[in-house]
Design a protein around this motif. Structure first.
Motif, PDB file in Angstrom:
ATOM      1  N   TYR A 103     -44.004 -47.491  28.426  1.00 57.63           N
ATOM      2  CA  TYR A 103     -43.891 -45.975  29.381  1.00 57.63           C
ATOM      3  C   TYR A 103     -43.756 -45.094  28.344  1.00 57.63           C
ATOM      4  CZ  TYR A 103     -43.948 -49.086  33.782  1.00 57.63           C
ATOM      5  OH  TYR A 103     -44.181 -49.720  34.775  1.00 57.63           O
ATOM      6  N   THR A 158     -46.756 -41.178  37.657  1.00 60.19           N
ATOM      7  CA  THR A 158     -46.314 -42.218  37.217  1.00 60.19           C
ATOM      8  C   THR A 158     -46.346 -42.144  35.757  1.00 60.19           C
ATOM      9  OG1 THR A 158     -46.506 -44.627  37.756  1.00 60.19           O
ATOM     10  CG2 THR A 158     -48.503 -43.383  37.515  1.00 60.19           C
ATOM     11  N   PRO A 159     -45.213 -42.748  35.108  1.00 62.55           N
ATOM     12  CA  PRO A 159     -45.426 -42.917  33.604  1.00 62.55           C
ATOM     13  C   PRO A 159     -46.803 -43.125  33.032  1.00 62.55           C
ATOM     14  CG  PRO A 159     -43.449 -43.965  34.166  1.00 62.55           C
ATOM     15  CD  PRO A 159     -44.318 -43.745  35.554  1.00 62.55           C
ATOM     16  N   PRO A 218     -50.605 -39.369  35.669  1.00 66.31           N
ATOM     17  CA  PRO A 218     -49.488 -39.449  34.863  1.00 66.31           C
ATOM     18  C   PRO A 218     -48.381 -37.917  35.021  1.00 66.31           C
ATOM     19  CG  PRO A 218     -51.370 -38.595  33.388  1.00 66.31           C
ATOM     20  CD  PRO A 218     -51.867 -39.060  34.607  1.00 66.31           C
ATOM     21  N   ARG A 231     -49.130 -45.483  30.296  1.00 63.72           N
ATOM     22  CA  ARG A 231     -48.698 -46.864  29.726  1.00 63.72           C
ATOM     23  C   ARG A 231     -49.459 -46.501  28.266  1.00 63.72           C
ATOM     24  NH1 ARG A 231     -51.787 -50.251  32.173  1.00 63.72           N
ATOM     25  NH2 ARG A 231     -52.403 -48.661  33.567  1.00 63.72           N
ATOM     26  N   ASP A 280     -43.020 -41.268  29.524  1.00 67.25           N
ATOM     27  CA  ASP A 280     -42.467 -41.035  30.835  1.00 67.25           C
ATOM     28  C   ASP A 280     -42.430 -39.390  30.955  1.00 67.25           C
ATOM     29  OD1 ASP A 280     -41.477 -40.184  33.315  1.00 67.25           O
ATOM     30  OD2 ASP A 280     -40.397 -42.078  33.423  1.00 67.25           O
ATOM     31  N   TYR A 322     -34.365 -46.516  26.733  1.00 65.06           N
ATOM     32  CA  TYR A 322     -34.972 -45.452  25.916  1.00 65.06           C
ATOM     33  C   TYR A 322     -34.757 -45.800  24.562  1.00 65.06           C
ATOM     34  CZ  TYR A 322     -35.588 -42.804  30.483  1.00 65.06           C
ATOM     35  OH  TYR A 322     -35.629 -42.665  31.758  1.00 65.06           O
ATOM     36  N   SER A 331     -41.186 -37.345  33.575  1.00 65.33           N
ATOM     37  CA  SER A 331     -40.889 -36.765  34.902  1.00 65.33           C
ATOM     38  C   SER A 331     -39.640 -35.855  34.185  1.00 65.33           C
ATOM     39  CB  SER A 331     -40.456 -38.056  35.537  1.00 65.33           C
ATOM     40  OG  SER A 331     -39.654 -39.013  34.712  1.00 65.33           O
ATOM     41  N   GLY A 388     -42.640 -36.340  26.237  1.00 67.04           N
ATOM     42  CA  GLY A 388     -42.509 -37.571  26.831  1.00 67.04           C
ATOM     43  C   GLY A 388     -41.728 -38.496  26.442  1.00 67.04           C
TER      44      GLY A 388
END
Lengths: 637, 252
Positions: free
Chosen positions: A355, A392-393, A389, A395, A357, A315, A359, A291
């Motif tokens: 976040y 969507t990222p 998840p 939290r 993430d 980031y 993706s 992530g």
């Protein structure tokens, strides 16, 4: 108080072997004559009880839950480190030792840490033999992954349930000894006091949580394996029943408390959603392998994450720490999350989240691969937050997770009270000012399976033990004291609940003795905590049933102790005018905002000694000597 | 993102002073319950109210609140751990309920799990079953190098599926016969997949099944309620493996 760490002579790598030979043994036929009281049944306590039972000692084991299998070790997700070098990527006992010393920001004992690294390889062998279903490769060999802060893959794991599987292994071994009659199990018992006879730990006082009766148990040594004190913050990733009472009562009986201010804030937890919240849930930091952590570049950007274009995302871990990126140690990751949220760039309803993430990884590896690695964690996240998840990222936000501080022990894991040994998270010894990921399980099992069998034998063989009974004066006095505290708690009949007091204490601790501390805040905490404690003893309201299961009464005793321990933590943090590992003093930081140690003044263990009610505790110092590693500024850039 | 709204709930909660007392369902009304709350946090809120009113709070077992320790144990609207599949009580959230709902909360009900107080039951019978054989007898310090034993990935995964059991006892609570077969079978199946379990294979299944019977758990008659209630999705096929192991052990 004189602190003698009893570190054996000789070269670092030979100390433990030499010491094992030098220590005295107990003849197999004599072992059953010794009774050992083991308090707590997590990885440290469970493995110790199993091993000592197997060796032939007469073991009595105690836990507060309904079954020894419930101890909070069970919730550890990510894995356990071992210097097997199965990945052929340059790992070694020396490297694990070095990483642990460095990760702990040079505030741990070299000799203890080296022993831990040596024993790490035996732990994996033992657990495999027990049938722990570690993750495997297609060829049948054990799989490894890299884990927070390590540049080698040395972490063994069983999906996201490594703690559970290791604990069930230790629990099974212990239950085998129950079947053999060598371990007696006492569940739903809470230790309320240590009984010291002729200067030696010889017994414990416990409350039977079902009927409220106070019970006494005598023995020849006491092993305290009761975990950490993270729940002093009210909200933490600890289980609801995790507490410091047993350790604190030992402190008040003369056991020094080492480095109470060293607490670890874990970077990847599910953020708090409301005041009713009773605990925080950790998401394994193995998630940081795949992530990416980010926040919007602009303050107050309230757009949904998929509406924020790539160029407007920061980031920040990858930007600031190009070589470690998202895998920087826990303390660094946590402080950076706090910093971006303090700047107003936090996300979610409260603005106290960043976040995480997946993706990119899902695109690169496919959803199936991510699901295999983290499926149960993703499911857990969705259950708690209602968000998916995969789409969507996540939290996340830091939360109190582990306490490196604990009762002071020497190289033999013995406290300053002869015969009182302290194992696992309850002691202070191996992680310095910051623990690396996947090292807690390693330490708990090393202490229980491989250290205590030797050092306990040496203690028993080199001491004489007078005959004692559970009705002699030391036991009756301690019983009376435990009873009168309960009577007092039940008689206050005030207006505020135990939870309300605990929540207030937690807020003081989190705001002023938490992730970032400063002199002003710590002084404030030192003023407010005693006030809250006084109010507690005047105004707490507890359901008045002392003779049956009464969880509020149990919690009242624990919160009473947290109200004292919290003050000691603040005192220790105020005295340590430096930043190191999880202890971050805002006044002491590098221009880049990293922890700035003061090795000249603070290369020591602060071992606090109880001086009596309402008296200032006494500070004792154990200097830390570094003969094998060079102290340097930690850098993860 | 999931939105927060408030619920009003009518609770019917089992109250029982101790093991020998007679219990009954008591009614409580709770307002302003956030849908972000967990089920146990909702009960925390109820208990704070009861304490403030001078009444005894509802006792219920819980510890990790992460769905792994297996301590929480509530029958919610007649279903062990509630309607939400593969979810322990502590992981159940109020967003799964509607405004105005009536929720009945009871303890595990089984002869082998006597009630201690309110919603708290005694599950030491499970520890006794494990002590009858739920382990391998390997001495500490005597193990060979971990990679000297090759275990195919699919076997390790199957063993892990079985080993995921959290010992909560929902299988027993859900079973019309009060059988512990799923719990026992999960442990036996874990070791049946692994070479480490071979040496004590026969003894293990005979002793554990024997102990389960002695402790007053009922027989399995293939209802499948256990699998449906299990928060860790332990498959009922493990019971078939247990039977196979038992027959092989009993007749050889």
């Amino acid at each position: 108080m004189k602190l003698d760490s009893k570190i054996p002579d000789g070269p670092l790598a030979e100390k433990w072997d030499k010491h094992k030979f030098d220590m005295k043994l107990v003849n197999p036929a004599n072992r059953r004559k010794y009774t050992i009281l083991v308090v707590g049944t997590g990885l440290a306590g469970g493995s110790a009880a199993a091993t000592l039972g197997e060796l032939g000692y007469n073991v009595k084991s105690f836990c507060i839950q309904d079954s020894p299998r419930r101890a909070h070790s069970i919730a550890a997700q990510g894995g356990i480190n071992a210097a097997k070098n199965y990945s052929n990527d340059g790992d070694s006992v020396w490297r694990l030792f070095y990483d642990t010393i460095k990760g702990g920001d040079y505030r741990a004992r070299e000799a203890n840490v080296h022993r831990l690294a040596e024993l790490s390889v035996n732990i994996i062998d033992q657990c495999v033999a027990q049938g722990v279903p570690f993750a495997r490769e297609y060829g049948g060999q054990l799989d490894n992954r890299s884990f927070g802060g390590a540049q080698v893959s040395r972490t063994f794991y069983a999906r996201g349930q490594t703690g559970q599987q290791l604990l069930l292994g230790a629990y099974g071994s212990m239950m085998r000894q129950v079947d053999e009659g060598r371990v007696m199990m006492y569940a739903r018992r809470e230790m309320l006091d240590l009984v010291v006879v002729d200067g030696k730990a010889r017994g414990i006082i416990v409350r039977n949580l079902i009927n409220g009766k106070i019970e006494s148990y005598s023995g020849d040594a006491v092993l305290l394996c009761t975990g950490g004190y993270g729940n002093v913050f009210y909200l933490s990733t600890n289980a609801k029943n995790s507490n410091a009472t047993a350790a604190w009562r030992c402190y008040k009986k003369g056991a020094a408390f080492g480095n109470p201010c060293y607490t670890q804030i874990h970077p990847t937890c599910i953020p708090q959603s409301g005041d009713y919240q009773g605990k925080l849930t950790l998401m394994s930091e193995s998630l940081r392998n795949d992530g990416r952590v980010w926040v919007p570049k602009n303050k107050g950007d309230k757009r949904a994450p998929d509406q924020i274009p790539e160029v407007e995302r920061d980031y920040y871990l990858e930007r600031k720490y190009p070589s470690f990126g998202n895998l920087v140690p826990r303390d660094v990751a946590s402080r950076n999350a706090k910093a971006v949220c303090d700047e107003g760039r936090g996300v979610g309803e409260t603005g106290l989240a960043v976040y995480l993430d997946f993706s990119d990884s899902i695109q690169r590896l496919g959803e199936a691969d991510i699901k295999e690695k983290y499926g149960n964690l993703f499911d857990m996240y969705e259950r708690i937050t209602g968000d998916n998840p995969y789409q969507t990222p996540m939290r996340i936000y830091p939360a109190v997770h582990y306490t490196m501080g604990g009762l002071w022990v020497d190289y033999n894991l013995m406290s300053t009270i002869p015969g009182l040994f302290v194992l696992g998270e309850a002691n202070f010894s191996d992680h310095g000012a910051n623990r690396l990921g996947a090292s807690a399980l390693m330490q708990g099992l090393a202490d229980g399976y491989f250290v205590i069998p030797y050092t306990l034998a040496d203690y028993l063989a080199t001491n004489t033990f007078s005959k004692i009974t559970e009705d002699q004066k030391e036991f009756t006095a301690a019983t009376q004291e435990a009873k009168s505290q309960i009577t007092k708690l039940l008689s206050i009949n005030g207006k505020k609940t135990v939870t309300e007091f605990h929540r207030e204490l937690g807020k003081i601790m989190w705001d002023h003795v938490g992730m970032a501390r400063n002199e002003k805040g710590l002084k404030y905490a030192l003023k407010e905590i005693p006030k809250l404690r006084d109010e507690f003893w005047q105004n707490v309201m507890i359901p008045r049933d002392g003779d049956s299961l009464n969880k509020n009464l149990e919690f009242a005793g624990r919160v009473a102790d947290f109200l004292e321990l919290g003050e000691l933590m603040a005192r220790d943090a105020l005295l340590r005018n430096e930043s190191c590992g999880g202890h971050f003093r805002e006044e002491f930081q590098t221009p880049e905002g990293e922890a700035k140690r003061d090795d000249k003044k603070f290369t020591y263990v602060a071992a606090w000694e109880y001086a009596g009610k309402d008296k200032k505790p006494i500070l004792n110092k154990e200097p830390l000597k570094f003969e094998n590693v060079h102290l340097s500024q930690r850098s993860y850039k | 993102m999931d939105t927060n709204s408030k619920l009003t709930l009518n609770l019917k909660v089992w109250r029982q002073k101790n093991g020998s007392a007679k219990g009954k369902l008591a009614d409580y009304k709770l307002t302003d319950v956030s849908t972000h709350m967990s089920f146990l946090e909702m009960l925390d809120v109820l208990n704070e109210q009861l304490i403030k009113q001078g009444e005894d709070p509802v006792e219920f077992d819980n510890d990790c609140r992460e769905g792994i320790c297996g301590m929480c144990s509530l029958v919610i609207n007649g279903v062990a751990h509630g309607q939400e599949s593969s979810t322990a009580t502590c992981q159940l959230h109020m967003r799964k309920f509607n405004d105005g709902d009536t929720i009945t909360i009871e303890p595990w009900r089984s002869k082998a799990f006597p009630v201690i107080k309110d919603l708290v039951v005694d599950r030491t019978a499970f520890d006794q079953i494990i002590s009858a054989g739920g382990y391998t007898s390997c001495r500490v310090g005597s193990a060979a190098d971990a990679n000297s034993l090759l275990i195919p990935k699919d076997m390790a995964e199957k063993a892990m599926d079985a080993a995921a059991c959290i010992g909560c006892g929902a299988c027993v609570a859900a079973c019309p016969n009060g059988s512990a077969s799923l719990f026992v079978a999960a442990k036996i199946a874990q070791f049946s997949y692994l070479p480490q379990g071979k040496a004590e294979r026969k003894k293990r299944v005979l002793n554990m099944v024997g102990k389960m019977d002695d402790l007053g758990f009922g027989d399995c008659s293939n209802h499948g309620e256990c699998e449906a209630a299990c928060p860790k999705e332990i498959s009922i096929t493990h019971i078939a493996i247990m039977r196979k192991e038992y027959v092989k052990a009993a007749f050889s």
